[in-house]
Design an enzyme around this catalytic site. Structure first.
Site, short mmCIF file in Angstrom:
data_model
loop_
_atom_site.label_atom_id
_atom_site.label_comp_id
_atom_site.label_asym_id
_atom_site.label_seq_id
_atom_site.Cartn_x
_atom_site.Cartn_y
_atom_site.Cartn_z
N PHE A 1 15.38 -28.36 -5.60
CA PHE A 1 15.34 -27.53 -4.56
C PHE A 1 17.00 -27.46 -4.10
CE2 PHE A 1 13.89 -26.31 -0.27
CZ PHE A 1 13.69 -25.06 -0.61
N GLY A 2 17.47 -28.51 -4.16
CA GLY A 2 18.98 -28.24 -3.48
C GLY A 2 19.89 -27.42 -4.53
N ARG A 27 24.74 -37.52 -5.68
CA ARG A 27 25.13 -38.94 -5.52
C ARG A 27 25.57 -39.79 -6.64
NH1 ARG A 27 19.33 -42.46 -4.49
NH2 ARG A 27 18.29 -41.23 -6.15
N GLY A 63 8.53 -23.42 3.45
CA GLY A 63 7.70 -22.01 2.97
C GLY A 63 7.39 -21.89 1.65
N SER A 86 7.92 -21.49 -1.86
CA SER A 86 9.01 -21.18 -3.07
C SER A 86 9.23 -22.17 -3.87
CB SER A 86 10.29 -21.18 -1.99
OG SER A 86 10.45 -22.30 -1.42
N ALA A 107 11.49 -23.85 -6.84
CA ALA A 107 13.06 -23.69 -7.03
C ALA A 107 13.30 -23.22 -8.24
CB ALA A 107 13.26 -25.42 -7.54
N LYS A 157 0.45 -28.71 3.57
CA LYS A 157 -0.39 -27.91 2.54
C LYS A 157 0.00 -28.80 1.04
CE LYS A 157 3.96 -27.41 0.38
NZ LYS A 157 4.27 -27.49 -0.93
N1 LIG Z 1 11.11 -28.28 -6.31
C1 LIG Z 1 10.69 -27.18 -5.24
O1 LIG Z 1 10.21 -26.26 -5.90
C2 LIG Z 1 10.73 -27.48 -3.75
C3 LIG Z 1 11.04 -28.53 -3.22
N2 LIG Z 1 11.03 -28.67 -1.91
C4 LIG Z 1 11.24 -29.73 -1.07
O2 LIG Z 1 12.49 -30.29 -1.58
C5 LIG Z 1 12.39 -31.40 -1.21
C6 LIG Z 1 13.26 -32.18 -2.51
O3 LIG Z 1 12.36 -31.79 -3.55
P1 LIG Z 1 13.04 -31.73 -5.04
O4 LIG Z 1 14.57 -31.13 -4.85
O5 LIG Z 1 12.15 -30.80 -5.75
O6 LIG Z 1 12.91 -33.15 -5.51
P2 LIG Z 1 13.68 -33.60 -6.92
O7 LIG Z 1 12.89 -34.62 -7.48
O8 LIG Z 1 13.99 -32.58 -7.99
O9 LIG Z 1 15.25 -34.12 -6.33
C7 LIG Z 1 15.53 -34.87 -5.47
C8 LIG Z 1 16.86 -35.11 -5.24
O10 LIG Z 1 17.13 -36.12 -4.36
C9 LIG Z 1 18.10 -37.23 -4.59
N3 LIG Z 1 17.99 -38.34 -3.75
C10 LIG Z 1 16.76 -38.99 -3.79
N4 LIG Z 1 17.07 -40.12 -2.88
C11 LIG Z 1 18.15 -39.84 -2.36
C12 LIG Z 1 19.01 -40.54 -1.53
N5 LIG Z 1 18.56 -41.57 -0.48
N6 LIG Z 1 20.37 -40.19 -1.33
C13 LIG Z 1 20.70 -39.16 -1.93
N7 LIG Z 1 20.08 -38.25 -2.64
C14 LIG Z 1 18.84 -38.66 -2.79
C15 LIG Z 1 17.68 -37.56 -6.15
O11 LIG Z 1 18.80 -37.93 -6.87
C16 LIG Z 1 17.42 -36.01 -6.69
O12 LIG Z 1 18.61 -35.32 -7.13
C17 LIG Z 1 11.10 -32.26 -1.15
O13 LIG Z 1 10.74 -32.47 -0.02
C18 LIG Z 1 10.35 -30.98 -1.64
O14 LIG Z 1 9.11 -30.91 -1.00
C19 LIG Z 1 10.58 -27.41 -1.33
C20 LIG Z 1 10.32 -26.26 -1.55
C21 LIG Z 1 10.48 -26.25 -3.13
O1 LIG Z 2 6.88 -27.05 -1.94
C1 LIG Z 2 6.82 -26.38 -3.04
C2 LIG Z 2 6.55 -24.79 -3.07
O2 LIG Z 2 6.70 -24.16 -1.74
C3 LIG Z 2 7.06 -27.04 -4.21
O3 LIG Z 2 5.65 -27.74 -4.26
P1 LIG Z 2 5.63 -29.03 -5.04
O4 LIG Z 2 6.50 -29.92 -4.29
O5 LIG Z 2 4.17 -29.19 -5.12
O6 LIG Z 2 6.27 -28.75 -6.49
#
Ligand SMILES: NC(=O)C1=CN([C@@H]2O[C@H](COP(=O)(O)OP(=O)(O)OC[C@H]3O[C@@H](n4cnc5c(N)ncnc54)[C@H](O)[C@@H]3O)[C@@H](O)[C@H]2O)C=CC1
Ligand SMILES: O=C(CO)COP(=O)(O)O
Length: 318
Positions: free
Chosen positions: A10-11, A30, A128, A130, A132, A183
């Site tokens: 997501f980032g 990191r 919301g 979305s 990534a 959700k």
């Molecule tokens: N992937 C998606 O489609 C979406 C994700 N989100 C939300 O975004 C948030 C992050 O999810 P993702 O990026 O998908 O997960 P991810 O597993 O793809 O990435 C997580 C990142 O956080 C880093 N991380 C973990 N612990 C850390 C720490 N203590 N210090 C620094 N970095 C750290 C990891 O190294 C990794 O780069 C979640 O809450 C997720 O629900 C929201 C909308 C969409």
């Molecule tokens: O939050 C998300 C879509 O809005 C991504 O969903 P998941 O974390 O279940 O992959």
């Protein structure tokens, strides 16, 4: 200038979208090897191999640099966020939590965790429907930007909206956070229903009663009903309960089929279900779907027994 903390899916996607829109973006990572790899390749091959970085996206390991500018978007899993931001000090940027969940030990949502860890900061949450992968390749997406302070919220809405990312604003951080957190719990439930072969009708029933549960919790915790009916609640529920791209839904599928699920994958709904059940118990709230998800995750019930229990509850008005 905008900073992004967390170079996961997501980032990185947000950094790409904002960079493409003309912002200078500092994406903080990191892990030194991953940071070098991304800077050389100009893409995040681990998470989004098909989304090249725009020129204005800079990979950095300098957290102080990422924390300068209009906003620092924090895109790490909610259960890791407190530790991740501990060294931020007093950032000049507004902090925007881009994660979904309820912290297991404290019962707090994203903005409350930010404020609890760094008292005095300005916080908001971006949430919301979305994926990534969609954001990274410029597919149109609409999100909720929630900030208790309307002036800061308006500044952030303006700054973070791009031609492909449309932000709606609210001051109801409680509702926006509950929508995004709950959700995921309902997506695990829906995945389990489909994984167990119970069919689309059962999934629709689970989604609908899941939404009723979300509204009940929201009312008890001070969320505005219209927030939960918006993008962060109903919108994200619709996306996450129906798509194989969702990791929460896929965890549910594996619970339904009995297949193994890779524990390294980020699945926010699991810890959130347990945190929510504890809060519900304290407040005397009826949360049968959340409770069932925790039991499925713990292995203390089977999908067959869980459905029997849900179907034989006393009949009631809708
Ligand atoms: N992937 C998606 O489609 C979406 C994700 N989100 C939300 O975004 C948030 C992050 O999810 P993702 O990026 O998908 O997960 P991810 O597993 O793809 O990435 C997580 C990142 O956080 C880093 N991380 C973990 N612990 C850390 C720490 N203590 N210090 C620094 N970095 C750290 C990891 O190294 C990794 O780069 C979640 O809450 C997720 O629900 C929201 C909308 C969409
Ligand atoms: O939050 C998300 C879509 O809005 C991504 O969903 P998941 O974390 O279940 O992959």
């Amino acid at each position: 200038m905008i900073g992004v903390m967390g170079a996961g899916a997501f980032g990185t996607a947000l950094a790409i979208a904002l960079g493409k829109a003309g912002h200078t973006v500092n994406l903080w990572c990191r892990n030194a090897d991953q940071a070098r790899d991304m800077a050389e390749l100009r893409c995040n091959r681990a998470y989004l191999p098909n989304a090249p970085f725009p020129e204005s996206l800079h990979v950095t390991q300098d957290l102080a640099l990422a924390a300068k500018g209009t906003a620092l978007l924090i895109a790490v899993p909610l259960q890791s966020m407190r530790a991740a931001i501990a060294d931020l000090g007093a950032p000049s940027a507004a902090l925007v939590a881009c994660c979904k969940g309820i912290e297991l030990h404290s019962g707090l949502g994203p903005t409350r965790v930010l404020e609890d860890t760094l008292p005095g900061i300005t916080s908001a949450v971006l949430t919301g429907p979305s994926f990534a992968a969609d954001i990274a390749i410029g597919r149109p997406t609409a999100l909720t930007l929630a900030c208790a302070d309307n002036v800061t919220g308006a500044v952030l809405q303006q700054a973070l909206t791009t031609p492909t990312l449309r932000l709606y604003r609210t001051s109801d951080t409680v509702g926006a956070e509950l929508g995004g957190a709950l959700k995921n719990v309902m997506a695990i439930a829906c995945g389990a229903v489909i994984g167990a072969g119970l069919g689309d009708s059962a999934r629709a029933a689970t989604m609908t009663r899941g939404f009723a549960e979300m509204q009940r919790i929201g009312a008890a915790l001070g969320a505005r009903p219209e927030t939960l009916s918006g993008l962060s609640g109903l919108g994200d529920l619709a996306l996450t309960c129906t798509s194989d791209l969702s990791r929460n839904y896929r965890l549910g599928l594996s619970l339904g089929t009995g297949e193994k699920f890779d524990p390294s994958i980020t699945v926010e709904g699991a810890a959130t279900a347990h945190a929510m059940l504890r809060i519900a118990n304290e407040k005397g709230l009826d949360v049968p779907i959340t409770r069932t998800v925790t039991e499925l995750l713990d292995g203390s019930t089977t999908i067959t027994d869980a459905i029997d229990a849900l179907m034989t509850r006393p009949l009631k008005e809708e």
